[in-house]
Design a protein around this motif. Structure first.
Motif, PDB file in Angstrom:
ATOM      1  N   CYS A 227      32.950 -20.932 -18.070  1.00 43.34           N
ATOM      2  CA  CYS A 227      32.952 -20.558 -16.654  1.00 43.34           C
ATOM      3  C   CYS A 227      33.742 -21.627 -15.893  1.00 43.34           C
ATOM      4  N   LEU A 228      34.696 -21.205 -15.097  1.00 42.66           N
ATOM      5  CA  LEU A 228      35.493 -22.157 -14.323  1.00 42.66           C
ATOM      6  C   LEU A 228      35.577 -21.722 -12.866  1.00 42.66           C
ATOM      7  N   VAL A 229      35.630 -22.712 -12.005  1.00 41.79           N
ATOM      8  CA  VAL A 229      35.859 -22.453 -10.589  1.00 41.79           C
ATOM      9  C   VAL A 229      37.215 -23.034 -10.242  1.00 41.79           C
ATOM     10  N   ILE A 230      38.084 -22.199  -9.718  1.00 44.41           N
ATOM     11  CA  ILE A 230      39.477 -22.593  -9.526  1.00 44.41           C
ATOM     12  C   ILE A 230      39.877 -22.381  -8.076  1.00 44.41           C
ATOM     13  N   SER A 231      40.520 -23.396  -7.508  1.00 45.72           N
ATOM     14  CA  SER A 231      41.015 -23.280  -6.148  1.00 45.72           C
ATOM     15  C   SER A 231      42.289 -22.458  -6.114  1.00 45.72           C
ATOM     16  N   ASN A 232      42.396 -21.588  -5.134  1.00 41.14           N
ATOM     17  CA  ASN A 232      43.604 -20.774  -5.005  1.00 41.14           C
ATOM     18  C   ASN A 232      44.820 -21.621  -4.638  1.00 41.14           C
ATOM     19  N   SER A 233      44.560 -22.828  -4.139  1.00 39.67           N
ATOM     20  CA  SER A 233      45.681 -23.697  -3.799  1.00 39.67           C
ATOM     21  C   SER A 233      46.294 -24.317  -5.039  1.00 39.67           C
TER      22      SER A 233
ATOM     23  N   ALA B 174      33.902 -23.846  -3.140  1.00 40.63           N
ATOM     24  CA  ALA B 174      34.548 -23.848  -1.827  1.00 40.63           C
ATOM     25  C   ALA B 174      34.997 -22.436  -1.459  1.00 40.63           C
ATOM     26  N   THR B 175      35.308 -22.278  -0.191  1.00 40.53           N
ATOM     27  CA  THR B 175      35.631 -20.959   0.352  1.00 40.53           C
ATOM     28  C   THR B 175      36.794 -20.288  -0.378  1.00 40.53           C
ATOM     29  N   ASN B 176      37.808 -21.067  -0.758  1.00 37.57           N
ATOM     30  CA  ASN B 176      38.984 -20.453  -1.371  1.00 37.57           C
ATOM     31  C   ASN B 176      38.986 -20.555  -2.891  1.00 37.57           C
ATOM     32  N   ASP B 177      37.823 -20.791  -3.481  1.00 34.69           N
ATOM     33  CA  ASP B 177      37.720 -20.897  -4.946  1.00 34.69           C
ATOM     34  C   ASP B 177      37.466 -19.533  -5.580  1.00 34.69           C
ATOM     35  N   TYR B 178      38.051 -19.339  -6.761  1.00 37.71           N
ATOM     36  CA  TYR B 178      37.803 -18.165  -7.580  1.00 37.71           C
ATOM     37  C   TYR B 178      36.916 -18.550  -8.767  1.00 37.71           C
ATOM     38  N   ILE B 179      36.189 -17.574  -9.277  1.00 37.71           N
ATOM     39  CA  ILE B 179      35.352 -17.780 -10.459  1.00 37.71           C
ATOM     40  C   ILE B 179      36.016 -17.061 -11.627  1.00 37.71           C
TER      41      ILE B 179
ATOM     42  N   SER C  87      49.435 -21.041  -8.660  1.00 39.40           N
ATOM     43  CA  SER C  87      48.251 -20.718  -7.873  1.00 39.40           C
ATOM     44  C   SER C  87      47.065 -20.528  -8.794  1.00 39.40           C
ATOM     45  N   GLY C  88      45.903 -20.953  -8.337  1.00 39.94           N
ATOM     46  CA  GLY C  88      44.731 -20.999  -9.198  1.00 39.94           C
ATOM     47  C   GLY C  88      44.245 -19.656  -9.674  1.00 39.94           C
ATOM     48  N   ASN C  89      44.617 -18.575  -8.993  1.00 39.44           N
ATOM     49  CA  ASN C  89      44.072 -17.283  -9.400  1.00 39.44           C
ATOM     50  C   ASN C  89      44.938 -16.572 -10.423  1.00 39.44           C
ATOM     51  N   GLN C  90      45.911 -17.261 -10.998  1.00 40.62           N
ATOM     52  CA  GLN C  90      46.719 -16.665 -12.058  1.00 40.62           C
ATOM     53  C   GLN C  90      46.134 -17.048 -13.415  1.00 40.62           C
ATOM     54  N   PRO C  91      45.838 -16.076 -14.276  1.00 36.32           N
ATOM     55  CA  PRO C  91      45.295 -16.399 -15.606  1.00 36.32           C
ATOM     56  C   PRO C  91      46.272 -17.255 -16.400  1.00 36.32           C
ATOM     57  N   GLN C  92      45.716 -18.147 -17.201  1.00 35.70           N
ATOM     58  CA  GLN C  92      46.542 -18.948 -18.091  1.00 35.70           C
ATOM     59  C   GLN C  92      46.495 -18.353 -19.491  1.00 35.70           C
ATOM     60  N   HIS C  93      47.641 -18.354 -20.148  1.00 34.05           N
ATOM     61  CA  HIS C  93      47.772 -17.834 -21.508  1.00 34.05           C
ATOM     62  C   HIS C  93      47.979 -19.025 -22.435  1.00 34.05           C
TER      63      HIS C  93
END
Lengths: 110, 114
Positions: A88-94, A28-33, B98-104
């Motif tokens: 490999c993970l795809v993570i939503s910023n939400s 999705a648009t707001n997902d990070y890899i 938030s999903g863009n924070q690394p997990q430890h």
């Protein structure tokens, strides 16, 4: 959660560059890899994260094409100690907890 | 200093017993997690707490009860242990939810049910 597909296992010799590709067609648009590494008897360790194009840190590089439907983790000149499982993970910023798949088991030999 | 520490590292016990696993993080993070890794190596989220509040509770038997006395601690209590509970349990933390924070992650607690 976007599903990811990556090779079950890979083999490499010491000193080679290793590229592990992950497919995530419904990203999705707001997902990070994001990529994690796990050694036996240890918890996963964050390696690298990106949204688009290329990200590089002291451990690895992450290449993401424009359509973001795949990504490639590049490990330069691997050593025996790089033998591990790479996720490999795809993570939503939400925000949501990590959804680990099977990962890629990398074996580095002399 | 270990960032995320779990105790005990190994836990061997009999079916029907009650046991607890402790987790502490010294990173100043707001969010903590419990994951279960089974024999097939799948790592699945069980619970997540943010600022001591439960925010994720996956389909986990109610024999599992997490408790967060403060932001730095998230303990896991398991009642009436069953054979299927044998696994490695990992605690993790992140700066926020938030999903863009690394997990430890901690190094895991290997639970074996006899």
């Amino acid at each position: 959660l976007a599903k990811t597909t990556q090779p079950i296992s890979m083999d490499s010799y010491e000193g080679q560059e290793v590229n592990i590709t992950c497919s995530h067609n419904n990203i999705a648009t707001n997902d990070y890899i994001t990529w994690y590494q796990q050694f036996p008897s240890q918890g996963p360790r964050f390696i690298i994260q990106g949204y688009k194009t290329k990200v590089t840190n002291e451990v690895a590089s992450l290449f993401i094409p424009a359509d973001r439907k795949s990504s490639t983790l590049s490990l330069p000149r691997v050593s025996l100690s790089d033998t591990a499982v790479y996720y490999c993970l795809v993570i939503s910023n939400s925000g949501y907890a990590l959804n680990f798949g099977k990962g890629t088991s990398l074996l580095v030999t002399p | 200093d270990t960032a995320v520490s779990q105790t005990p590292k190994y836990l061997v016990t009999q079916m029907g017993n009650d046991k607890s696993i402790k987790c502490e993080q010294n990173l100043g993070h707001d969010t903590m997690y419990w994951y279960k890794q089974d024999s097939k190596k799948f790592l699945k989220i069980m619970f997540s707490y943010n600022n001591k509040e439960l925010i994720i509770n996956e389909t986990v038997p109610n024999r599992f009860s997490p408790k967060s006395p403060d932001k730095a601690h998230l303990n896991l209590h398991i009642n009436s242990l069953e054979l299927g509970d044998s696994a490695v349990y990992f605690c993790a933390s992140s700066q926020d939810f938030s999903g863009n924070q690394p997990q430890h992650f901690g190094d895991g607690t290997r639970l074996s049910i006899l």
